[in-house]
Design a protein around this motif. Structure first.
Motif, short mmCIF file in Angstrom:
data_model
loop_
_atom_site.label_atom_id
_atom_site.label_comp_id
_atom_site.label_asym_id
_atom_site.label_seq_id
_atom_site.Cartn_x
_atom_site.Cartn_y
_atom_site.Cartn_z
N ARG A 34 0.82 -1.14 0.10
CA ARG A 34 0.07 -0.01 0.11
C ARG A 34 1.04 1.25 0.30
NH1 ARG A 34 -2.32 -0.90 4.45
NH2 ARG A 34 -4.23 -1.73 3.67
N ASP A 45 1.41 5.50 -7.90
CA ASP A 45 0.41 6.19 -8.06
C ASP A 45 0.65 7.48 -8.49
OD1 ASP A 45 -2.05 8.36 -7.19
OD2 ASP A 45 -2.82 6.30 -7.43
N ASP A 88 0.98 4.03 -3.04
CA ASP A 88 0.37 5.33 -2.52
C ASP A 88 1.51 6.58 -2.86
OD1 ASP A 88 -2.16 4.15 -2.31
OD2 ASP A 88 -2.18 4.04 -0.38
N LYS A 89 2.59 5.93 -2.45
CA LYS A 89 3.77 6.90 -2.03
C LYS A 89 4.58 7.11 -3.45
CE LYS A 89 3.31 8.33 2.00
NZ LYS A 89 2.45 10.02 2.26
N ARG A 131 -7.05 -0.18 -6.18
CA ARG A 131 -6.31 0.94 -6.29
C ARG A 131 -5.88 0.89 -7.75
NH1 ARG A 131 -5.94 1.01 -0.96
NH2 ARG A 131 -4.62 2.78 0.05
N LEU A 176 -7.02 4.01 -10.28
CA LEU A 176 -6.03 4.60 -10.92
C LEU A 176 -6.30 4.71 -12.52
CD1 LEU A 176 -3.27 6.44 -10.98
CD2 LEU A 176 -2.10 4.17 -11.10
#
Length: 382
Positions: free
Chosen positions: A237, A245, A241-242, A286, A290
């Protein structure tokens, strides 16, 4: 624009050996479970919220030569006719044993991925799933890591040759680094290659450092997030996310291609990560979100690794299929599929998301969190 699953029974011919861990049953059991949930349209009930099945369209030899050397293709053909021939190029090893019909079987896997990408780029479908694909270790001149031809690389190079302005984001969540795909697009600015994987210091193929960022015109369009052993949903995750994405959003692709190896699961016999079935569902949500945000939902999903093939891989890839349809499946696994697993000698799970996860002590959890945060901070620092 019904989503498609690109599949036919001939894809099962990609069977390296009876003892080999890359079992074709991973795909057939996945299709069985997807069908048991009613996610494949039939003539009697072609309603919405289901996939159509689409057989691969044939590709020519020139398509393979977009990525693979002619001498290598010839070696695969020779070994395909005479599996005992010593042809080199990584063929005939324990990882990549030769087998009769190997060239044709491997070419059909490439054809399936090409068909899936063509279908989405042509606008016929927004989503496509080619579960037999994802053979990301094959190199220009050699087989490696259970992979003979690199289906994702061939499909993407072929698409770029037909659509010069195309931009593709390739996201790979397999436990093993996407080394063959990275090699194919190292200098290509129109393809972003992002791989989240177990650190190569501990796992084949030994590559995928965060320092590997592409070269020449492609500098900065390669991104690697090497995770420490036992990293699980929280690590994936954070990496997504960091790192992944925001880079994909900035890159602004026209389509996303994902490789969805299920071998990061904690029970996998060939890797040492700590993913869970619900963790994969989180990632698939996710990825789907996206695609909706950056490229109109256009997403081509491939299979990949996964060696807990009887009970884990089919559940993970069924949740992948559900994410492509934007559906939330019941947790109760259909009885017919459970009987299918029993017939193969396994004890089936009764719940789709049932998963105790790895049993890690507090010190290990703390070390994994520290090492994951460290590598992500190094990536973000440039």
């Amino acid at each position: 624009m019904r989503p498609v699953i690109v599949y036919d029974t001939l894809l099962g011919a990609y069977d390296l050996a009876p003892w080999h861990p890359l079992r074709p049953e991973r795909v057939t059991l996945t299709l069985d479970l997807i069908a048991a949930y009613g996610l494949i349209a039939t003539g009697d009930d072609p309603g919405p919220g289901r996939f159509s099945l689409l057989p691969p369209r044939a590709i020519d030899r020139e398509a393979l030569a977009l990525v693979h050397d002619e001498t290598y293709i010839e070696a695969v053909e020779r070994a395909s006719i005479d599996p005992d021939a010593r042809v080199g190029h990584g063929i005939g090893t324990g990882d990549d044993p030769a087998f009769a019909g190997m060239h044709e079987a491997a070419t059909r896997v490439v054809a399936a991925t090409c068909t899936a990408l063509d279908h989405v780029l042509s606008g016929v479908s927004v989503r496509a799933f080619a579960p037999a694909g994802g053979l990301h270790h094959a190199h220009r001149d050699r087989a490696a890591g259970f992979c003979i031809y690199n289906d994702a690389a061939v499909a993407m190079v072929r698409a770029l040759s037909e659509r010069p302005d195309l931009r593709i984001a390739y996201i790979d969540i397999d436990a093993h680094h996407a080394d063959g795909v990275q090699e194919a697009f190292c200098n290509e600015p129109r393809v972003l290659v992002a791989s989240i994987h177990e650190d190569g210091r501990y796992l084949f193929p030994g590559t995928g450092s965060y320092r590997e960022r592409g070269a020449g015109d492609g500098l900065g369009t390669t991104i690697n997030v090497p995770l420490p052993p036992y990293a699980g949903p929280d690590g994936y995750r954070l990496a997504f996310d960091k790192v992944v994405d925001p880079l994909v959003r900035s890159f602004a692709p026209d389509v996303i291609v994902t490789q969805n190896g299920a071998d990061a699961h904690w029970s996998d016999p060939l890797t040492s990560l700590g993913m869970t079935v619900p963790g994969y569902e989180m990632l698939f949500t996710r990825l789907s979100t996206l695609a909706d945000r950056v490229c109109g939902g256009r997403l081509v999903a491939l299979g990949g690794g996964g060696y807990s093939w009887l009970t884990v891989v089919p559940r993970v890839w069924t949740l992948l299929a559900a994410s492509l349809l934007r559906l939330d499946l019941s947790d109760e696994i259909p009885a017919a599929w459970q009987e299918r697993v029993r017939a193969l000698g396994g004890e089936p799970p009764t719940r789709l998301r049932e998963d105790p996860g790895p049993d890690l002590d507090d010190d290990t959890v703390a070390r994994v969190e520290h090492d994951t945060a460290h590598v992500i901070s190094r990536i973000m620092a440039g």
